[in-house]
Design a protein around this motif. Structure first.
Motif, PDB file in Angstrom:
ATOM      1  N   ALA A   1       0.808  -1.218   0.000  1.00  0.00           N
ATOM      2  CA  ALA A   1       0.000   0.000   0.000  1.00  0.00           C
ATOM      3  C   ALA A   1       0.843   1.270   0.000  1.00  0.00           C
ATOM      4  CB  ALA A   1      -0.923  -0.001   1.221  1.00  0.00           C
ATOM      5  N   ARG A   2       2.121   1.149   0.320  1.00  0.00           N
ATOM      6  CA  ARG A   2       2.984   2.335   0.293  1.00  0.00           C
ATOM      7  C   ARG A   2       3.187   2.787  -1.146  1.00  0.00           C
ATOM      8  NH1 ARG A   2       7.642   1.211   4.872  1.00  0.00           N
ATOM      9  NH2 ARG A   2       8.551   3.085   3.945  1.00  0.00           N
ATOM     10  N   SER A   3       3.441   4.052  -1.327  1.00  0.00           N
ATOM     11  CA  SER A   3       3.608   4.566  -2.683  1.00  0.00           C
ATOM     12  C   SER A   3       4.839   3.952  -3.338  1.00  0.00           C
ATOM     13  CB  SER A   3       3.748   6.087  -2.659  1.00  0.00           C
ATOM     14  OG  SER A   3       5.004   6.468  -2.125  1.00  0.00           O
TER      15      SER A   3
ATOM     16  N   ARG B   1      12.606   4.759  -2.577  1.00  0.00           N
ATOM     17  CA  ARG B   1      13.575   5.411  -1.706  1.00  0.00           C
ATOM     18  C   ARG B   1      14.208   4.418  -0.737  1.00  0.00           C
ATOM     19  NH1 ARG B   1       9.598  10.605  -1.050  1.00  0.00           N
ATOM     20  NH2 ARG B   1      10.509  11.850  -2.747  1.00  0.00           N
ATOM     21  N   VAL B   2      13.422   3.443  -0.266  1.00  0.00           N
ATOM     22  CA  VAL B   2      13.980   2.398   0.597  1.00  0.00           C
ATOM     23  C   VAL B   2      15.017   1.597  -0.188  1.00  0.00           C
ATOM     24  CG1 VAL B   2      13.487   0.289   1.886  1.00  0.00           C
ATOM     25  CG2 VAL B   2      11.938   2.247   2.053  1.00  0.00           C
TER      26      VAL B   2
ATOM     27  N   ILE C   1      10.927   2.281 -10.181  1.00  0.00           N
ATOM     28  CA  ILE C   1       9.611   1.651 -10.194  1.00  0.00           C
ATOM     29  C   ILE C   1       8.459   2.652 -10.360  1.00  0.00           C
ATOM     30  CG2 ILE C   1       9.246   1.612  -7.674  1.00  0.00           C
ATOM     31  CD1 ILE C   1       8.487  -1.240 -10.192  1.00  0.00           C
ATOM     32  N   PRO C   2       8.540   3.903  -9.878  1.00  0.00           N
ATOM     33  CA  PRO C   2       7.419   4.814 -10.144  1.00  0.00           C
ATOM     34  C   PRO C   2       7.138   4.975 -11.637  1.00  0.00           C
ATOM     35  CG  PRO C   2       8.779   5.707  -8.408  1.00  0.00           C
ATOM     36  CD  PRO C   2       9.527   4.527  -8.971  1.00  0.00           C
ATOM     37  N   HIS C   3       8.176   4.912 -12.447  1.00  0.00           N
ATOM     38  CA  HIS C   3       7.964   4.981 -13.897  1.00  0.00           C
ATOM     39  C   HIS C   3       7.642   3.602 -14.472  1.00  0.00           C
ATOM     40  CE1 HIS C   3       8.508   6.103 -18.095  1.00  0.00           C
ATOM     41  NE2 HIS C   3       9.334   5.077 -18.225  1.00  0.00           N
TER      42      HIS C   3
ATOM     43  N   ALA D   1      10.363  -3.753  -5.037  1.00  0.00           N
ATOM     44  CA  ALA D   1       9.950  -2.479  -5.633  1.00  0.00           C
ATOM     45  C   ALA D   1       8.478  -2.519  -6.038  1.00  0.00           C
ATOM     46  CB  ALA D   1      10.829  -2.151  -6.838  1.00  0.00           C
ATOM     47  N   CYS D   2       8.020  -3.677  -6.517  1.00  0.00           N
ATOM     48  CA  CYS D   2       6.634  -3.800  -6.955  1.00  0.00           C
ATOM     49  C   CYS D   2       5.653  -3.913  -5.796  1.00  0.00           C
ATOM     50  CB  CYS D   2       6.478  -5.008  -7.887  1.00  0.00           C
ATOM     51  SG  CYS D   2       7.246  -4.776  -9.515  1.00  0.00           S
TER      52      CYS D   2
END
Length: 498
Positions: free
Chosen positions: A61-63, A69-70, A117-119, A167-168
């Motif tokens: 559930a985390r962005s 960043r982790v 991963i955001p992209h 990451a996912c």
């Protein structure tokens, strides 16, 4: 002296095993037992999977940016502890320190890729697919996944799996090889030091009992495996039968085709590193050179022979050594058995690694062996040796070389050395293999491409890392949206967008 007992990692901390079964972890340079690793029982397995299951929803559930960043902090910590990690790899596996550092670097490149991963996880969006209706797709985590990794890359292969999986948004149960389990423990500790939540990355030490549990437990949504083909097939079939996603990478018999116009200096240097680096304990090692023409083969063998005899074999922590020991005495003896079989089958043993001076002392050492006049019927050609043994097969035409590659049961990696661009292009298009090198002996793709073989070298529809890794560790959900601006009359036919 009481030898250390390597722990599990559960809920972000070292965890003593419930099981009383253990296996020895050797120092391959001395042949002595250096530690014991627990072999998980049902209680250990339940503890680990339950913790991962509890942690997965909040992590997913985390962005994506938060997770990235982790992972970025984790990468930085691994780099700052690179010497420590390389020493761990070398001490338990036996590869030389420089090779251990290179392994760690290639693994961290996948973590670097995963920080994007955001992209990478962006879905698709179509506005107004019909009057007042929009459509979008999104990728969401699976939940709890399992990573079952081999002894030959105790850092790189786990990082190939952990980077994309974490990451996912998935929690991971990592089951490392019981032959060199300490690197996995340290990687997990650094992940938690980087801010990874407890339970998101767990390490389960064990053997077949742990593997089978991960393949059958309904809480495990996906299994990623690298190892031998018989076990890869078992993992694939068992996991798929229990409704899981599976990527299972198996064995290899990688060919390097040498055409008459090849640069022999480049070819010799490439073969030395690709066949004897890490004592041949690589799934992408070149174990067969298919040479077109006797004149080319004679020249190549003459150059290789002195180089193989001159390999510096010794303790993995000593600078300047080319090869350290093999991982265990059992594996060393297995490789020596193949050398004996090659002689019995009629191949010409040009260099006998069994007589190398390093074999006379303690430890699991073996020199490099070089065979000439190997044929496709011999066991040293058909089977994966996984040791410092290079086989020379002679053919008359390039078409024969291609046919040999295509006929082999394995299709992991292959290379061709030539100055002829047309011949190289034709070979790359026609060879039945997952990864191809042109004047590149070990064509392991970089992190933003995907790693995987064909035929008996891989089972499953997705390769390791790259975009295939992102696809493997996520599910696609498609959302069709309409906001009320007036009700349409009920329709009892199949919806058609207009």
């Amino acid at each position: 002296m009481t030898l250390p007992r390597i722990p599990h990692i559960v809920a972000g901390a070292r965890h003593d095993a419930h099981s009383t079964r253990t296996a020895p972890v050797y120092d391959p340079c001395t042949g002595e037992v250096a530690a014991y690793v627990p072999l998980a029982d049902a209680v250990d397995i339940e503890t680990v999977i339950a913790n991962a299951t509890a942690a997965a929803p909040a992590w997913g559930a985390r962005s994506a940016l938060d997770r990235a960043r982790v992972l970025f902090r984790w990468r930085e910590l691994c780099l700052s502890h690179a010497d420590e990690l390389a020493q761990l790899i070398s001490r338990e596996h036996g590869k030389v320190i420089a090779d251990a550092r290179g392994e760690l670097q290639r693994g961290l490149e996948v973590v670097e890729f995963a920080t994007g991963i955001p992209h990478l996880i962006k879905g698709e969006f179509s506005d107004n697919v019909a009057r007042g209706i929009d459509m979008q797709s999104m990728r969401q985590p699976l939940g709890v996944t399992a990573a079952i990794t081999p002894f030959n890359f105790p850092a790189m292969v786990p990082l190939w799996m952990l980077g994309p999986a974490l990451a996912c948004g998935n929690a991971v149960v990592l089951k490392p090889s019981e032959r060199d389990p300490s690197t996995a423990v340290r990687l997990a500790e650094l992940f938690h030091e980087a801010g990874g939540p407890p339970g998101v990355l767990n390490v389960l030490q064990g053997d077949a009992e742990a593997v089978n549990a991960l393949c059958t437990d309904p809480r495990i949504q996906a299994v990623s495996f690298v190892g031998s083909t018989p076990i890869a097939r078992h993992v694939y079939e068992t996991s798929a039968r229990h409704g899981k996603r599976v990527q299972a990478m198996g064995g290899a018999k990688n060919h390097l085709v040498v055409l008459p116009d090849a640069d022999l200096d480049m070819t010799v240097e490439s073969l030395m590193g690709a066949a004897y680096g890490s004592a041949g304990e690589r799934c992408m090692a070149i174990s067969v050179a298919v040479v077109v023409g006797d004149a080319t083969a004679d020249a190549l063998v003459a150059r290789l022979a002195d180089r193989v005899r001159g390999l510096r074999v010794g303790a993995s922590h000593v600078d300047g050594n080319d090869m350290g020991p093999l991982v265990t005495a059992v594996h060393r003896d297995r490789v020596m058995g193949y050398v004996a079989a090659g002689v019995t089958e009629g191949a010409t043993l040009v260099v006998d690694g069994r007589t190398h001076p390093a074999t006379q002392g303690a430890g699991f050492f073996l020199g490099g062996s070089l065979f000439d006049h190997v044929t496709a019927e011999m066991s040293i050609y058909r089977e994966e040796i996984f040791g410092p043994v290079l086989c020379i097969v002679r053919v008359d035409f390039a078409a024969e070389a291609l046919a040999l590659c295509n006929a082999h049961q394995y299709g992991n990696g292959v290379a061709i050395f030539t100055r002829n661009g047309g011949a190289a292009r034709e070979f790359a298009h026609r060879v039945q293999c997952g990864m191809v090198g042109i004047n590149v002996p070990i064509p392991v793709p970089l992190a933003y491409y995907s790693f995987g073989g064909w035929k008996d070298s891989a089972f499953g529809d997705h390769n390791q890392h790259g975009m295939d890794g992102v696809r493997f560790y996520t599910r696609v959900k498609t959302v069709t949206t309409r906001w009320p601006v007036g009700a349409d009359a009920a329709s009892f036919t199949m919806p058609v967008l207009r």
